[in-house]
Motif scaffolding. Sequence first.
Motif, PDB file in Angstrom:
ATOM      1  N   ALA A 173       7.684   1.762   0.636  1.00  9.16           N
ATOM      2  CA  ALA A 173       7.453   0.319   0.772  1.00  9.16           C
ATOM      3  C   ALA A 173       6.307  -0.146  -0.116  1.00  9.16           C
ATOM      4  O   ALA A 173       6.377  -1.223  -0.734  1.00  9.16           O
ATOM      5  N   LEU A 174       5.269   0.662  -0.212  1.00  7.36           N
ATOM      6  CA  LEU A 174       4.121   0.293  -1.049  1.00  7.36           C
ATOM      7  C   LEU A 174       4.532   0.170  -2.511  1.00  7.36           C
ATOM      8  O   LEU A 174       4.220  -0.826  -3.180  1.00  7.36           O
ATOM      9  N   LEU A 175       5.251   1.166  -3.012  1.00  8.37           N
ATOM     10  CA  LEU A 175       5.673   1.118  -4.410  1.00  8.37           C
ATOM     11  C   LEU A 175       6.673  -0.005  -4.645  1.00  8.37           C
ATOM     12  O   LEU A 175       6.631  -0.695  -5.683  1.00  8.37           O
ATOM     13  N   ALA A 176       7.567  -0.245  -3.683  1.00 10.00           N
ATOM     14  CA  ALA A 176       8.563  -1.307  -3.839  1.00 10.00           C
ATOM     15  C   ALA A 176       7.908  -2.685  -3.851  1.00 10.00           C
ATOM     16  O   ALA A 176       8.268  -3.550  -4.659  1.00 10.00           O
ATOM     17  N   CYS A 177       6.953  -2.897  -2.958  1.00 11.35           N
ATOM     18  CA  CYS A 177       6.261  -4.196  -2.934  1.00 11.35           C
ATOM     19  C   CYS A 177       5.450  -4.408  -4.208  1.00 11.35           C
ATOM     20  O   CYS A 177       5.398  -5.524  -4.746  1.00 11.35           O
ATOM     21  N   ASP A 178       4.823  -3.352  -4.702  1.00  8.10           N
ATOM     22  CA  ASP A 178       4.076  -3.459  -5.955  1.00  8.10           C
ATOM     23  C   ASP A 178       4.998  -3.897  -7.094  1.00  8.10           C
ATOM     24  O   ASP A 178       4.641  -4.751  -7.911  1.00  8.10           O
ATOM     25  N   ALA A 179       6.215  -3.315  -7.143  1.00  7.76           N
ATOM     26  CA  ALA A 179       7.168  -3.692  -8.194  1.00  7.76           C
ATOM     27  C   ALA A 179       7.697  -5.105  -7.985  1.00  7.76           C
ATOM     28  O   ALA A 179       7.829  -5.879  -8.936  1.00  7.76           O
ATOM     29  N   LEU A 180       7.999  -5.458  -6.738  1.00  8.13           N
ATOM     30  CA  LEU A 180       8.560  -6.781  -6.449  1.00  8.13           C
ATOM     31  C   LEU A 180       7.564  -7.885  -6.770  1.00  8.13           C
ATOM     32  O   LEU A 180       7.919  -8.914  -7.365  1.00  8.13           O
ATOM     33  N   TRP A 181       6.315  -7.681  -6.361  1.00  9.01           N
ATOM     34  CA  TRP A 181       5.293  -8.715  -6.515  1.00  9.01           C
ATOM     35  C   TRP A 181       4.629  -8.688  -7.884  1.00  9.01           C
ATOM     36  O   TRP A 181       3.885  -9.620  -8.236  1.00  9.01           O
ATOM     37  N   GLY A 182       4.857  -7.623  -8.651  1.00 12.16           N
ATOM     38  CA  GLY A 182       4.206  -7.517  -9.952  1.00 12.16           C
ATOM     39  C   GLY A 182       2.705  -7.385  -9.861  1.00 12.16           C
ATOM     40  O   GLY A 182       1.973  -7.860 -10.747  1.00 12.16           O
ATOM     41  N   THR A 183       2.218  -6.724  -8.815  1.00  7.44           N
ATOM     42  CA  THR A 183       0.767  -6.598  -8.642  1.00  7.44           C
ATOM     43  C   THR A 183       0.158  -5.624  -9.649  1.00  7.44           C
ATOM     44  O   THR A 183      -1.040  -5.661  -9.904  1.00  7.44           O
ATOM     45  N   ARG A 184       0.969  -4.703 -10.172  1.00  6.58           N
ATOM     46  CA  ARG A 184       0.509  -3.742 -11.180  1.00  6.58           C
ATOM     47  C   ARG A 184      -0.704  -2.948 -10.707  1.00  6.58           C
ATOM     48  O   ARG A 184      -1.651  -2.693 -11.466  1.00  6.58           O
ATOM     49  N   ALA A 185      -0.688  -2.558  -9.448  1.00  3.77           N
ATOM     50  CA  ALA A 185      -1.766  -1.720  -8.930  1.00  3.77           C
ATOM     51  C   ALA A 185      -1.766  -0.376  -9.657  1.00  3.77           C
ATOM     52  O   ALA A 185      -0.709   0.162  -9.987  1.00  3.77           O
ATOM     53  N   SER A 186      -2.955   0.145  -9.911  1.00  3.62           N
ATOM     54  CA  SER A 186      -3.049   1.451 -10.565  1.00  3.62           C
ATOM     55  C   SER A 186      -2.598   2.546  -9.604  1.00  3.62           C
ATOM     56  O   SER A 186      -2.547   2.350  -8.386  1.00  3.62           O
ATOM     57  N   ARG A 187      -2.253   3.710 -10.168  1.00  2.53           N
ATOM     58  CA  ARG A 187      -1.868   4.839  -9.323  1.00  2.53           C
ATOM     59  C   ARG A 187      -3.005   5.206  -8.363  1.00  2.53           C
ATOM     60  O   ARG A 187      -2.766   5.494  -7.192  1.00  2.53           O
ATOM     61  N   ASP A 188      -4.259   5.167  -8.833  1.00  5.03           N
ATOM     62  CA  ASP A 188      -5.385   5.487  -7.952  1.00  5.03           C
ATOM     63  C   ASP A 188      -5.493   4.488  -6.816  1.00  5.03           C
ATOM     64  O   ASP A 188      -5.814   4.862  -5.676  1.00  5.03           O
ATOM     65  N   LEU A 200      -2.997   2.721  -5.513  1.00  6.64           N
ATOM     66  CA  LEU A 200      -1.894   2.993  -4.595  1.00  6.64           C
ATOM     67  C   LEU A 200      -2.198   4.205  -3.725  1.00  6.64           C
ATOM     68  O   LEU A 200      -1.931   4.200  -2.514  1.00  6.64           O
ATOM     69  N   LEU A 201      -2.775   5.246  -4.328  1.00 11.27           N
ATOM     70  CA  LEU A 201      -3.118   6.437  -3.550  1.00 11.27           C
ATOM     71  C   LEU A 201      -4.204   6.136  -2.530  1.00 11.27           C
ATOM     72  O   LEU A 201      -4.200   6.689  -1.420  1.00 11.27           O
ATOM     73  N   ASP A 202      -5.122   5.253  -2.886  1.00 16.11           N
ATOM     74  CA  ASP A 202      -6.175   4.860  -1.952  1.00 16.11           C
ATOM     75  C   ASP A 202      -5.573   4.150  -0.738  1.00 16.11           C
ATOM     76  O   ASP A 202      -5.944   4.427   0.415  1.00 16.11           O
ATOM     77  N   GLU A 223      -5.303   5.379   3.367  1.00 17.10           N
ATOM     78  CA  GLU A 223      -5.652   4.547   4.522  1.00 17.10           C
ATOM     79  C   GLU A 223      -4.519   4.510   5.540  1.00 17.10           C
ATOM     80  O   GLU A 223      -4.754   4.402   6.745  1.00 17.10           O
ATOM     81  N   LEU A 224      -3.283   4.621   5.060  1.00 20.15           N
ATOM     82  CA  LEU A 224      -2.123   4.525   5.950  1.00 20.15           C
ATOM     83  C   LEU A 224      -1.905   5.805   6.747  1.00 20.15           C
ATOM     84  O   LEU A 224      -1.477   5.750   7.899  1.00 20.15           O
ATOM     85  N   GLY A 225      -2.175   6.970   6.149  1.00 19.82           N
ATOM     86  CA  GLY A 225      -1.941   8.215   6.869  1.00 19.82           C
ATOM     87  C   GLY A 225      -2.128   9.417   5.977  1.00 19.82           C
ATOM     88  O   GLY A 225      -2.050   9.326   4.737  1.00 19.82           O
ATOM     89  N   SER A 226      -2.334  10.583   6.592  1.00 15.38           N
ATOM     90  CA  SER A 226      -2.694  11.785   5.845  1.00 15.38           C
ATOM     91  C   SER A 226      -1.594  12.265   4.908  1.00 15.38           C
ATOM     92  O   SER A 226      -1.874  12.833   3.852  1.00 15.38           O
ATOM     93  N   ASP A 227      -0.319  12.084   5.270  1.00 20.70           N
ATOM     94  CA  ASP A 227       0.783  12.582   4.453  1.00 20.70           C
ATOM     95  C   ASP A 227       1.303  11.561   3.453  1.00 20.70           C
ATOM     96  O   ASP A 227       2.127  11.901   2.593  1.00 20.70           O
ATOM     97  N   VAL A 228       0.859  10.314   3.549  1.00 18.78           N
ATOM     98  CA  VAL A 228       1.440   9.253   2.725  1.00 18.78           C
ATOM     99  C   VAL A 228       1.155   9.449   1.241  1.00 18.78           C
ATOM    100  O   VAL A 228       2.050   9.243   0.412  1.00 18.78           O
ATOM    101  N   PRO A 229      -0.065   9.872   0.845  1.00 23.62           N
ATOM    102  CA  PRO A 229      -0.280  10.057  -0.594  1.00 23.62           C
ATOM    103  C   PRO A 229       0.690  11.050  -1.215  1.00 23.62           C
ATOM    104  O   PRO A 229       1.194  10.814  -2.317  1.00 23.62           O
TER     105      PRO A 229
END
Length: 302
Positions: free
Chosen positions: A110-125, A127-129, A133-139
């Motif tokens: 969902a995080l990667l999909a929203c980033d693509a949909l909204w064009g936020t262009r968040a860096s990989r770092d 997104l990993l941050d 915050e969401l959970g230990s296995d999410v990164p």
Amino acid sequence: MSVTVRVPAKVNVQLAVGAARPDGFHDLANVFLAVGLYDEVTVTPADELRVTCEGPDAGQVPLDRTNLAARAAVALAERYGRTPDVHLHIAKDIPVAGGMAGGSADGAGALLACDALWGTRASRDELLDICAELGSDVPFSLVGGAALGTGRGEKLTALEVGGTFHWVFAMAERGLSTPAVFREFDRLAEGRDIPEPVASEELLDALAKGDPDALAATVSNDLQPAALSLFPELADTLAAGRAAGALATLVSGSGPTTAFLARDPSSAAKVAEALRTSGTCRSVRTASGPAPGATVLGRPSR
């Protein structure tokens, strides 16, 4: 206008668990391997945030804002000063409450999909941050492949894998709560000195060489005794896979899915068939790893 992201399941080929920390978490040496069972998360603009789900055991997936996919959309929206007005549709193929990071996969997807949909262009770092915050296995769900997770499992170091490993997964009749398994780990460990968790050099070497026999000799899961204590019937499933010729058997993560390493695809098929007829599990899947992390399958057209 929508974006679909495919995201893999994981198996923990080593899960070394330290003593409980003051914050209630445990330090880990968690060797993740992504495997080819996937959820797909599709994000579409909507009037408000909502979640739908289809697939095996979809009825067990929360559809409110506690869902990790919803939390991911909210977290990214808050960082970029927008409202998370999207429809998140999850097509499940990763076992629910099975110790294979299905919920974490949905959050990363969902995080990667929203980033693509909204064009936020968040860096990989960045997104990993957010993932951490969401959970230990999410990164790890975001990056895939193979990695060593330290801290709570969220601090990742990519690992080399020299070949393909073939797995069989047996899904249990009921789920296990990850917090409950960690509480049982603490209960069983009471009064004992728990060593600092460290990744096995032999295991990392086996991964790098792509050697299934060497990997089989080194896989381990410190949570397995706790999972078996809460769900003793899993021992029967492990025994059935061992009798069918699996190179290694273990509980995947906090369980209750059990994982069986096979030498090759034909051996995996043999183990899978034996497990299907054993009467010790609900369903059986085969998959290989490593698999890629969260991947955008379709981007919005403007």
